[in-house]
Motif scaffolding. Structure first.
Motif, short mmCIF file in Angstrom:
data_model
loop_
_atom_site.label_atom_id
_atom_site.label_comp_id
_atom_site.label_asym_id
_atom_site.label_seq_id
_atom_site.Cartn_x
_atom_site.Cartn_y
_atom_site.Cartn_z
N UNK A 1 -99.19 48.50 12.95
CA UNK A 1 -98.84 47.13 13.31
C UNK A 1 -97.33 46.99 13.18
N UNK A 2 -96.69 46.42 14.18
CA UNK A 2 -95.24 46.26 14.13
C UNK A 2 -94.86 44.89 13.58
N UNK A 3 -93.58 44.76 13.25
CA UNK A 3 -93.06 43.46 12.79
C UNK A 3 -93.27 42.40 13.86
N UNK A 4 -93.04 42.77 15.12
CA UNK A 4 -93.24 41.83 16.21
C UNK A 4 -94.69 41.36 16.33
N UNK A 5 -95.63 42.26 16.09
CA UNK A 5 -97.04 41.89 16.12
C UNK A 5 -97.37 40.91 15.00
N UNK B 1 -98.39 35.04 13.62
CA UNK B 1 -98.10 33.87 12.79
C UNK B 1 -97.57 34.16 11.41
N UNK B 2 -97.24 35.41 11.13
CA UNK B 2 -96.74 35.76 9.79
C UNK B 2 -95.28 35.36 9.60
N UNK B 3 -95.00 34.87 8.40
CA UNK B 3 -93.63 34.63 7.95
C UNK B 3 -93.20 35.70 6.96
N UNK B 4 -94.15 36.43 6.41
CA UNK B 4 -93.91 37.40 5.35
C UNK B 4 -94.62 38.72 5.66
N UNK B 5 -94.18 39.78 4.98
CA UNK B 5 -94.88 41.06 5.01
C UNK B 5 -94.73 41.70 3.63
N UNK B 6 -95.79 42.32 3.16
CA UNK B 6 -95.79 43.04 1.89
C UNK B 6 -95.43 44.49 2.18
N UNK B 7 -94.39 44.98 1.52
CA UNK B 7 -93.97 46.37 1.72
C UNK B 7 -93.76 47.06 0.38
N UNK C 1 -85.87 47.15 6.72
CA UNK C 1 -84.84 46.85 7.72
C UNK C 1 -85.46 46.34 9.02
N UNK C 2 -86.59 46.92 9.43
CA UNK C 2 -87.27 46.47 10.65
C UNK C 2 -87.78 45.04 10.48
N UNK C 3 -88.32 44.73 9.32
CA UNK C 3 -88.82 43.37 9.05
C UNK C 3 -87.67 42.37 9.09
N UNK C 4 -86.55 42.73 8.47
CA UNK C 4 -85.39 41.84 8.44
C UNK C 4 -84.86 41.55 9.84
N UNK D 1 -78.73 49.33 2.86
CA UNK D 1 -78.45 48.74 4.17
C UNK D 1 -78.85 47.29 4.32
N UNK D 2 -79.46 46.74 3.28
CA UNK D 2 -79.84 45.32 3.32
C UNK D 2 -78.66 44.54 2.75
N UNK D 3 -78.06 43.69 3.58
CA UNK D 3 -76.90 42.94 3.12
C UNK D 3 -77.28 41.51 2.77
N UNK D 4 -76.34 40.79 2.25
CA UNK D 4 -76.58 39.41 1.80
C UNK D 4 -77.12 38.54 2.92
N UNK D 5 -76.63 38.74 4.13
CA UNK D 5 -77.08 37.94 5.28
C UNK D 5 -78.59 38.10 5.48
N UNK D 6 -79.09 39.31 5.30
CA UNK D 6 -80.51 39.54 5.48
C UNK D 6 -81.35 38.90 4.38
#
Length: 160
Positions: free
Chosen positions: A77-81, A86-92, A113-116, A152-157
């Motif tokens: 399942x991709x982030x886009x899916x 209707x998801x706002x969140x994902x558990x990783x 990174x893909x979720x962000x 690679x996750x910055x403050x903006x994300x």
């Protein structure tokens, strides 16, 4: 003031029909007023549950996702899916994904990174195994998971 968050990961439990019934009952319970509620049902139930919780304070999470956006990823399942369902969140990074499916810190980082990129808020699970804890390795394992997982996750994300 921060609000408490309660996250229910349904794992591989509850059929669509039972999930629908649960949502109806949950929406009629006032006990958790002042608490943010996030539920993570199986992928098969996401779209139908999303319809049932529209306009409520319950938010939807995917239980996992692929690091890939599209392609030959049978059963993934991709982030886009997840967003489309209707998801706002994902558990990783859940311990079961790490232990039973061999997910590495590097793979979890790619997923984060893909979720962000699609504005999915990540519920990032970290933690040591019982063996790590018994061997006094808890801090090392957790620091490594955080360091690699958030590379690679910055403050903006974080503030999207």
């Amino acid at each position: 003031m921060r609000r408490p968050i309660v996250i229910g990961n349904w794992k591989m439990n509850m059929l669509i029909s039972a999930a629908n019934k649960w949502v109806i009952e949950a929406l009629n319970k006032p006990e958790c007023a002042g608490t943010d509620i996030i539920i993570a049902p199986p992928f098969t139930s996401l779209a139908i549950i999303n319809e049932g919780i529209k306009g409520s304070r319950i938010k939807l999470a995917g239980q996992n996702m692929s690091a890939e956006t599209i392609g030959q990823q049978t059963g993934e399942v991709s982030a886009g899916m997840l967003k489309d369902a209707g998801c706002d969140y994902v558990i990783l990074g859940h311990s079961e994904r790490r232990q039973s499916f061999g997910e590495t810190d590097q793979l979890i980082n790619k997923k984060i990174l893909a979720a962000c990129e699609l504005d999915l808020s990540v519920i990032f699970c970290i933690g040591e195994s019982i063996e790590d804890r018994n061997n006094g390795e808890s801090n090392r394992v957790i620091e490594k998971q955080l360091s690699i997982g958030l590379e690679g996750v910055n403050q903006r994300k974080f503030t999207r």
